[in-house]
Enzyme design. Structure first.
Site, PDB file in Angstrom:
ATOM      1  N   CYS A   1     -19.120 -42.066 -13.506  1.00  0.00           N
ATOM      2  CA  CYS A   1     -18.041 -41.598 -14.385  1.00  0.00           C
ATOM      3  C   CYS A   1     -17.167 -40.591 -13.618  1.00  0.00           C
ATOM      4  O   CYS A   1     -17.513 -40.157 -12.512  1.00  0.00           O
ATOM      5  CB  CYS A   1     -18.631 -40.944 -15.636  1.00  0.00           C
TER       6      CYS A   1
ATOM      7  N   GLU B   1     -26.441 -39.403 -11.952  1.00  0.00           N
ATOM      8  CA  GLU B   1     -25.939 -39.030 -10.619  1.00  0.00           C
ATOM      9  C   GLU B   1     -25.954 -37.519 -10.419  1.00  0.00           C
ATOM     10  O   GLU B   1     -26.315 -37.016  -9.359  1.00  0.00           O
ATOM     11  CB  GLU B   1     -24.499 -39.544 -10.430  1.00  0.00           C
TER      12      GLU B   1
END
Ligand code: THU
Length: 161
Positions: A112, A75
């Site tokens: 995360c 990401e």
């Protein structure tokens, strides 16, 4: 004393086939990004693909390092690419998938904590919420309309004022 509640809703699709054609196409790009991952240590490849406001699609994959903490998630690779190539153009939707060599691969993973923080900052810079599509190789797919919902009580530049 007051009690406060934080909650958010997300959509659960039974499978990838239940997504719209455009979401399926973006998810397929995230699957393509899996092969670009460098994850010899965790053997957990993550692929992300995003459609930008200008219609362009960019990808990211996790890049690990023999010095483990140096590794970077798919990401944040994608966000850095967006910032570098597109000068902070809003991201409409990011699709995230993974391949775990140990098996499984049938439940969605969510970004995360560090990536949630980075995504929230990106949303704030471009002043646009980012949609997330989360899914494995098979199984249910989650769609979250505002990525920032994943980080209630997030720290931001406002707190540095
Ligand atoms: N990872 C990601 O790229 N994105 C996530 O959302 C979760 C974890 C990576 C980091 C590491 O390379 C591997 O997956 C195992 O944690």
């Amino acid at each position: 004393m007051q009690k406060q509640t934080v909650q958010f809703s997300y959509q659960v699709f039974a499978s990838l086939d239940a997504l719209s054609i455009s979401d399926q196409a973006l998810f397929a790009k995230a699957q393509e990004a899996l092969v670009l991952a460098h994850a010899p240590y965790s053997k957990f490849n993550v692929g992300a693909a995003a459609i930008l406001e200008n219609g362009e699609i960019i990808k990211g994959s996790n890049q690990e390092n023999a010095s483990y903490p140096i590794g970077i998630c798919a990401e944040r690779v994608l966000l850095s690419t967006a910032s570098t190539l597109q000068s902070k153009v809003p991201i409409i939707t990011m699709a995230i998938t993974y391949h775990n060599e140990r098996g499984g691969n049938n439940i969605p993973i969510a970004p995360c904590g560090m990536c949630r923080q980075a995504i929230a900052e990106y949303e704030s810079i471009v002043n646009k919420s980012m949609r997330l599509i989360l899914g494995g190789a098979t199984g249910e797919v989650y769609v979250i309309e505002k990525a920032a919902d994943l980080l209630p009580f997030g720290f931001s530049g406002v707190h540095l004022q």
